[in-house]
Design an enzyme around this catalytic site. Structure first.
Site, PDB file in Angstrom:
ATOM      1  N   LYS A 196       0.829  -1.161  -0.086  1.00  0.00           N
ATOM      2  CA  LYS A 196       0.153  -0.101  -0.256  1.00  0.00           C
ATOM      3  C   LYS A 196       1.030   1.092   0.063  1.00  0.00           C
ATOM      4  O   LYS A 196       1.946   1.200   0.402  1.00  0.00           O
ATOM      5  CB  LYS A 196      -0.860  -0.044   1.104  1.00  0.00           C
ATOM      6  CG  LYS A 196      -2.197   0.934   0.980  1.00  0.00           C
ATOM      7  CD  LYS A 196      -3.235   0.181   0.133  1.00  0.00           C
ATOM      8  CE  LYS A 196      -4.477   0.854  -0.026  1.00  0.00           C
ATOM      9  NZ  LYS A 196      -5.465   0.171  -0.541  1.00  0.00           N
ATOM     10  N   ASP A 229      -6.935   4.645  -5.005  1.00  0.00           N
ATOM     11  CA  ASP A 229      -7.654   4.380  -3.696  1.00  0.00           C
ATOM     12  C   ASP A 229      -8.298   5.706  -3.308  1.00  0.00           C
ATOM     13  O   ASP A 229      -8.477   6.779  -4.269  1.00  0.00           O
ATOM     14  CB  ASP A 229      -6.470   4.123  -2.571  1.00  0.00           C
ATOM     15  CG  ASP A 229      -7.100   3.712  -1.219  1.00  0.00           C
ATOM     16  OD1 ASP A 229      -7.398   2.325  -1.303  1.00  0.00           O
ATOM     17  OD2 ASP A 229      -7.415   4.393  -0.330  1.00  0.00           O
ATOM     18  N   ALA A 280     -16.050   4.233   3.915  1.00  0.00           N
ATOM     19  CA  ALA A 280     -15.576   5.461   3.951  1.00  0.00           C
ATOM     20  C   ALA A 280     -13.851   5.105   4.581  1.00  0.00           C
ATOM     21  O   ALA A 280     -13.348   3.961   4.218  1.00  0.00           O
ATOM     22  CB  ALA A 280     -16.022   6.381   4.621  1.00  0.00           C
ATOM     23  N   ALA A 324     -14.904  -0.487   3.478  1.00  0.00           N
ATOM     24  CA  ALA A 324     -13.922   0.107   4.259  1.00  0.00           C
ATOM     25  C   ALA A 324     -12.818  -0.769   4.755  1.00  0.00           C
ATOM     26  O   ALA A 324     -13.136  -1.837   5.086  1.00  0.00           O
ATOM     27  CB  ALA A 324     -14.267   1.029   5.498  1.00  0.00           C
TER      28      ALA A 324
END
Length: 374
Positions: free
Chosen positions: A101, A136, A263, A285
Site C-alpha cells: 500500500k 484508492d 469510507a 472500508a
C-alpha cells in the site's frame, strides 16, 4: 527526490502510539513488513510512503491513498495496517499477489498536480516492480494515467490508456455478494427486501453499493461528510434516506439491520459498538476495527462482522486481471466466488466455534504458508 528505506523504530512511551516501523504493539502479531520506503520531493511537495508487507504470493499490489493526515505518524500507521490487509485480501481471494500500500500525505484538492503525480510515478518505478500501485481514496484513473507515464507498475488506468478503469463498481459488487451471504447465514434467506442498510460513505464504492442494494429491494440510509457526494446520491436515487436529515453524520446509532462502512477505517471501537444497532457489519472500508478485540465486542452483542479484506476484494481482483491480461469473464467469475468464500468462513466459524476474523485469517495464512513451503 530523496528516498529513505527501512526506517528504524522510535522509542516512545507505552501510552502513545508508536512512530516507527518495527515491533508495533498496535499491529497484529506476525505483521512484520518486508520493506517500508519513504519519499520526499521538495520541488512538487510530494511526501509519500510505500509499505510492502509480503511478496510471497507475487508482487505487492495495493492502491495509493492521497489523504491529509494530521501527522506523518498517522500516515505511517495507516499504510502499515493497509498493506498487511492487502496481503490477506490477496491470499483469501486466490490471486497471485502480495500485499502493499502507499500513502501520499496532503490534501489532494490542494496539492495534487500532474508534476507531483509524475514524481510519485518515478518513486514507484524506483522500487523495481516489488510494488504495483492502483487507485484508492484521493486518487482515480486519471491520476493513474499520469503515474503510468513514469512507470509500468500501475493498474486501474482508464480504458483509453490500456487499463480497466475505476475498480469501485467491482469492489461494490464483492461487498454486495458478501452481504447477501451474511444475510442468508444470519436470517436464513438472502432476500434483502425491507432490510434497512446504513451505508457510510458515498464515494466510488458506496455509490455503486447503494444502486445494488436498491435493486435488491433494501431500504438504504446514506451518510457522508462530503456534501456533494450526498447531493449526487439524492439526485440519482430519490428513494434513499440521507442520514444527515435524521441522524446527523453518525449512521452507527441509526435504526438499521446492516451497517456498511465504505469510507475510512477504524469506525468500530468500544464506544461505537455500544451504540451500534445493526445485526451485521459488512462494508468496503479497510481496517474497520480499531483493534482486533473489537470483533469480540461485536460478538458479545450478537453482531456478525464480515472481515473487510474478504468483502472488499472485488477491486483487487479486477486490477489483478488487468495486470495478468485476464478477460472480463474470468474476472467476474473470480469476483463471484467471494460469496462462496464468505459462506465458507461462516461454516468454519460455526464448526469450530471461532470468530469470522479468525476463520478468514486461517484461510489466508494457510495459503501463504503453502507458498512458502513450495
Amino acid at each position: 527526490m530523496s528516498v529513505v528505506a527501512d526506517r528504524p523504530a522510535v522509542a516512545t512511551p507505552t501510552d502513545q502510539l508508536p512512530t516507527g516501523v518495527f515491533d508495533r504493539p498496535d499491529l497484529p502479531h506476525g505483521s512484520g513488513h518486508e520493506r517500508v520506503v519513504f519519499c520526499q520531493d521538495r520541488d512538487t511537495g510530494l511526501r509519500a510512503i510505500v509499505a510492502v508487507h509480503s511478496t510471497t504470493l507475487g508482487p505487492a499490489l495495493g492502491g495509493t491513498r492521497f489523504y491529509p493526515y494530521a501527522s506523518e505518524q498517522d500516515a505511517l500507521t495507516d499504510v502499515l495496517r493497509l498493506s498487511r490487509g492487502m496481503t490477506y485480501k490477496a491470499a483469501v481471494a486466490g490471486v497471485d499477489l502480495g500485499g502493499g500500500k502507499a500513502v501520499i500525505i496532503g490534501d489532494p484538492n490542494a496539492i495534487k498536480t500532474p508534476t507531483l503525480l509524475s514524481a510519485y510515478g518515478r518513486f514507484v518505478d524506483s522500487l523495481g516492480g516489488s510494488y504495483v500501485t492502483a487507485g484508492d481514496v484521493g486518487t482515480n484513473s486519471d491520476d493513474l494515467d499520469i503515474i503510468a507515464e513514469e512507470t509500468a507498475h500501475v493498474v486501474g488506468k482508464n480504458t483509453t490508456a490500456g487499463g480497466t478503469g475505476d475498480s469501485g463498481p467491482q469492489t461494490a459488487l464483492g461487498v454486495f455478494l458478501s452481504l447477501r451471504a451474511a444475510v442468508e447465514s444470519v436470517w436464513g434467506s438472502d432476500d434483502l427486501t425491507g432490510k434497512r442498510v446504513g451505508v457510510e460513505g458515498a464515494g466510488k464504492v458506496g455509490y455503486n453499493l447503494v444502486a445494488l442494494l436498491l435493486d435488491a429491494g433494501a431500504e438504504v440510509i446514506v451518510s457522508d461528510s462530503y456534501a456533494p457526494a450526498l447531493d449526487r446520491i439524492a439526485a440519482d436515487f430519490p428513494g434513499v434516506i440521507i442520514g444527515s436529515d435524521i441522524i446527523g453524520a453518525d449512521i452507527i446509532g441509526a435504526d438499521i439491520d446492516i451497517y456498511a462502512p465504505c469510507a475510512m477505517g477504524a469506525t468500530l471501537d468500544a464506544s461505537s459498538v455500544a451504540r451500534l444497532r445493526a445485526s451485521i457489519v459488512c462494508g468496503a472500508a479497510n481496517n474497520q476495527l480499531l483493534t482486533p478485540d473489537v470483533e469480540e465486542m461485536l460478538a458479545d452483542r450478537g453482531i456478525v462482522w464480515v472481515p473487510d479484506y474478504v468483502a472488499n476484494a472485488g477491486g483487487l481482483i479486477q486490477v489483478e486481471g488487468e495486470l495478468r491480461g485476464r478477460n472480463s469473464a474470468e474476472v467476474m467469475a473470480t469476483i463471484g466466488k467471494i460469496r462462496d468464500t464468505v459462506a465458507g468462513i461462516f461454516a468454519i466459524g460455526r464448526a469450530e466455534g471461532i470468530l469470522l476474523g479468525a476463520a478468514a485469517d486461517r484461510l489466508a495464512e494457510d495459503r501463504i504458508a503453502a507458498a512458502q513451503q513450495r
